[in-house]
Write a protein that holds these residues in place. Structure first.
Motif, PDB file in Angstrom:
ATOM      1  N   PHE A 186      92.836  40.851 -22.643  1.00 37.26           N
ATOM      2  CA  PHE A 186      93.156  41.579 -23.871  1.00 37.26           C
ATOM      3  C   PHE A 186      93.619  40.604 -24.959  1.00 37.26           C
ATOM      4  O   PHE A 186      93.293  40.765 -26.138  1.00 37.26           O
ATOM      5  CB  PHE A 186      94.252  42.627 -23.624  1.00 37.26           C
ATOM      6  N   CYS A 240     100.674  44.755 -26.328  1.00 41.46           N
ATOM      7  CA  CYS A 240      99.761  44.889 -27.484  1.00 41.46           C
ATOM      8  C   CYS A 240      98.350  45.282 -27.078  1.00 41.46           C
ATOM      9  O   CYS A 240      97.551  45.687 -27.930  1.00 41.46           O
ATOM     10  CB  CYS A 240      99.721  43.573 -28.262  1.00 41.46           C
ATOM     11  N   GLY A 241      97.982  45.145 -25.798  1.00 44.83           N
ATOM     12  CA  GLY A 241      96.587  45.365 -25.420  1.00 44.83           C
ATOM     13  C   GLY A 241      95.697  44.402 -26.188  1.00 44.83           C
ATOM     14  O   GLY A 241      96.036  43.220 -26.380  1.00 44.83           O
ATOM     15  N   ASP A 281      96.917  47.500 -33.103  1.00 43.41           N
ATOM     16  CA  ASP A 281      97.885  47.752 -34.175  1.00 43.41           C
ATOM     17  C   ASP A 281      98.211  46.508 -34.990  1.00 43.41           C
ATOM     18  O   ASP A 281      98.925  46.607 -35.995  1.00 43.41           O
ATOM     19  CB  ASP A 281      99.184  48.325 -33.574  1.00 43.41           C
ATOM     20  N   SER A 292     105.010  38.518 -19.837  1.00 42.17           N
ATOM     21  CA  SER A 292     105.758  39.753 -19.612  1.00 42.17           C
ATOM     22  C   SER A 292     106.527  40.166 -20.857  1.00 42.17           C
ATOM     23  O   SER A 292     107.266  39.364 -21.433  1.00 42.17           O
ATOM     24  CB  SER A 292     106.741  39.555 -18.459  1.00 42.17           C
ATOM     25  N   MET A 293     106.393  41.432 -21.234  1.00 42.76           N
ATOM     26  CA  MET A 293     107.166  41.924 -22.384  1.00 42.76           C
ATOM     27  C   MET A 293     108.625  42.167 -22.002  1.00 42.76           C
ATOM     28  O   MET A 293     109.443  42.505 -22.850  1.00 42.76           O
ATOM     29  CB  MET A 293     106.528  43.181 -22.955  1.00 42.76           C
ATOM     30  N   GLY A 339     102.565  52.915 -26.454  1.00 39.25           N
ATOM     31  CA  GLY A 339     102.109  53.317 -25.128  1.00 39.25           C
ATOM     32  C   GLY A 339     102.329  52.268 -24.055  1.00 39.25           C
ATOM     33  O   GLY A 339     101.525  52.173 -23.119  1.00 39.25           O
ATOM     34  N   MET A 399      95.778  44.867 -13.675  1.00 41.73           N
ATOM     35  CA  MET A 399      94.604  45.636 -14.091  1.00 41.73           C
ATOM     36  C   MET A 399      93.364  45.160 -13.322  1.00 41.73           C
ATOM     37  O   MET A 399      93.114  43.964 -13.240  1.00 41.73           O
ATOM     38  CB  MET A 399      94.400  45.424 -15.596  1.00 41.73           C
ATOM     39  N   ASP A 401     100.972  40.590 -24.077  1.00 36.91           N
ATOM     40  CA  ASP A 401     100.447  41.538 -23.090  1.00 36.91           C
ATOM     41  C   ASP A 401     100.263  40.791 -21.779  1.00 36.91           C
ATOM     42  O   ASP A 401      99.927  39.606 -21.765  1.00 36.91           O
ATOM     43  CB  ASP A 401      99.110  42.128 -23.543  1.00 36.91           C
ATOM     44  N   LEU A 446     108.047  49.535 -18.346  1.00 38.32           N
ATOM     45  CA  LEU A 446     109.367  48.976 -18.009  1.00 38.32           C
ATOM     46  C   LEU A 446     110.378  50.089 -17.753  1.00 38.32           C
ATOM     47  O   LEU A 446     111.369  49.877 -17.053  1.00 38.32           O
ATOM     48  CB  LEU A 446     109.894  48.107 -19.163  1.00 38.32           C
TER      49      LEU A 446
HETATM   50  C1  LIG Z   1      98.230  51.920 -22.683  1.00 40.03           C
HETATM   51  S1  LIG Z   1      98.049  50.201 -23.038  1.00 40.03           S
HETATM   52  C2  LIG Z   1      98.430  50.193 -24.780  1.00 40.03           C
HETATM   53  C3  LIG Z   1      97.887  48.973 -25.487  1.00 40.03           C
HETATM   54  C4  LIG Z   1      98.056  48.945 -26.996  1.00 40.03           C
HETATM   55  N1  LIG Z   1      99.453  48.925 -27.387  1.00 40.03           N
HETATM   56  C5  LIG Z   1      97.337  50.109 -27.637  1.00 40.03           C
HETATM   57  O1  LIG Z   1      98.008  51.056 -28.083  1.00 40.03           O
HETATM   58  O2  LIG Z   1      96.095  50.060 -27.721  1.00 40.03           O
HETATM   59  C6  LIG Z   1      99.485  49.462 -22.303  1.00 40.03           C
HETATM   60  C7  LIG Z   1      99.464  47.955 -22.294  1.00 40.03           C
HETATM   61  O3  LIG Z   1     100.686  47.473 -21.762  1.00 40.03           O
HETATM   62  C8  LIG Z   1     100.411  46.281 -21.025  1.00 40.03           C
HETATM   63  N2  LIG Z   1     101.534  46.019 -20.109  1.00 40.03           N
HETATM   64  C9  LIG Z   1     101.963  46.778 -19.068  1.00 40.03           C
HETATM   65  N3  LIG Z   1     103.048  46.226 -18.495  1.00 40.03           N
HETATM   66  C10 LIG Z   1     103.314  45.082 -19.187  1.00 40.03           C
HETATM   67  C11 LIG Z   1     104.335  44.071 -19.084  1.00 40.03           C
HETATM   68  N4  LIG Z   1     105.303  44.145 -18.159  1.00 40.03           N
HETATM   69  N5  LIG Z   1     104.325  43.049 -19.970  1.00 40.03           N
HETATM   70  C12 LIG Z   1     103.356  42.975 -20.913  1.00 40.03           C
HETATM   71  N6  LIG Z   1     102.371  43.910 -21.058  1.00 40.03           N
HETATM   72  C13 LIG Z   1     102.356  44.955 -20.219  1.00 40.03           C
HETATM   73  C14 LIG Z   1      99.080  46.582 -20.343  1.00 40.03           C
HETATM   74  O4  LIG Z   1      98.406  45.398 -19.946  1.00 40.03           O
HETATM   75  C15 LIG Z   1      98.340  47.355 -21.440  1.00 40.03           C
HETATM   76  O5  LIG Z   1      97.558  46.514 -22.236  1.00 40.03           O
END
Ligand SMILES: C[S@@+](CC[C@H](N)C(=O)[O-])C[C@H]1O[C@@H](n2cnc3c(N)ncnc32)[C@H](O)[C@@H]1O
Length: 235
Positions: free
Chosen positions: A70, A43-44, A48, A90-91, A105, A1, A65, A110
């Motif tokens: 975040f 989780c951003g 939630d 990493s998730m 979202g 980001m 996240d 992945l």
């Molecule tokens: C659209 S945001 C949604 C955030 C939160 N769940 C919400 O609804 O407000 C997607 C999130 O996924 C995270 N993200 C993307 N790829 C990721 C990964 N491989 N591991 C962990 N987080 C990831 C991003 O940093 C971002 O915060």
């Protein structure tokens, strides 16, 4: 980001559409125990997490996240609640066991099949995954609806179900993320865009333009595409 992207989202309630009612719906559906172990994957800033804690008041929430700022915001939001563990990482590599993996979202970063497969070892016996995923709600989405997801291989409800099955899971229930949830996400985002516009440098202006286009397109094609929440369990 990028820094500019974070400047836009910093301090906002959430980074994608969703609402506490979605969490309550999933908890009811699964009859989630009060002491459930939950992971919020992607989780951003933790929008939630309060609702997840309400759904499992004696439980634990592990929030992950990849974007560290975040996680810092999330830690402020939960005010050192001992039920919450949050880390930047990493998730794709979750360490369970979890009764529920919640992902609003984020799974599409992945890919549904790959992500669900990677989460399976982290699920407790009887555990489930709830995720919201880009979806077409019509067989004939306009070009603007297709372009909305920026190259992602978006499909319809049946297509998401097929990806779920290919990952070795079954779908228990689905529901569309509501228009109210989109508005609650877009309204503060619009206010932030308007506030940042004066004096924005080139990089920030590009991010603001892209985000404005997203809001405008969502208004036009929101009946054709949006997020579908699916609750799934290993088959
Ligand atoms: C659209 S945001 C949604 C955030 C939160 N769940 C919400 O609804 O407000 C997607 C999130 O996924 C995270 N993200 C993307 N790829 C990721 C990964 N491989 N591991 C962990 N987080 C990831 C991003 O940093 C971002 O915060």
């Amino acid at each position: 980001m990028t820094d500019a992207f974070f400047t836009l989202y910093q301090g906002l309630e959430r980074e994608g559409p969703g609402e506490a009612a979605d969490v309550a719906w999933v908890a009811d559906l699964l009859n989630l125990p009060a002491d459930a172990r939950i992971c919020d994957a992607g989780c951003g800033s933790g929008a939630d997490v309060p609702a997840l804690l309400m759904a499992a008041p004696q439980g634990r929430v592990t929030a992950v996240d990849s974007h560290k700022p975040f996680i810092d915001e999330l830690l402020v939001r939960v005010d050192a609640d001992p039920r919450v563990t949050a880390y930047a990482g990493s998730m794709a590599k979750l360490k369970g066991p979890f009764d529920l993996i919640w992902s609003a979202g984020a799974l599409y970063f992945l890919g549904v099949e790959k992500g669900l497969k990677s989460w399976r070892p982290a699920l407790a016996k009887g555990g489930a995954v709830a995720f919201s995923e880009p979806c077409f709600f019509t067989d004939t989405p306009r070009d603007a609806a297709r372009a909305f997801w920026d190259g992602y291989q978006t499909t319809d409800q049946a297509g998401i179900g097929a990806r779920v099955r290919a990952a070795g899971y079954q779908t228990l229930a689905t529901r569309r993320i509501s228009d109210a949830a989109w508005q609650a996400y877009c309204r503060p985002l619009q206010a932030r865009i308007d506030a940042l516009r004066p004096g924005a440098d080139r990089e920030l202006s590009a991010v603001l333009d892209a985000s404005q286009a997203e809001i405008d397109t969502q208004k036009r094609v929101g009946d054709e595409t949006g997020y579908l929440m699916s609750v799934v369990r290993p088959a």
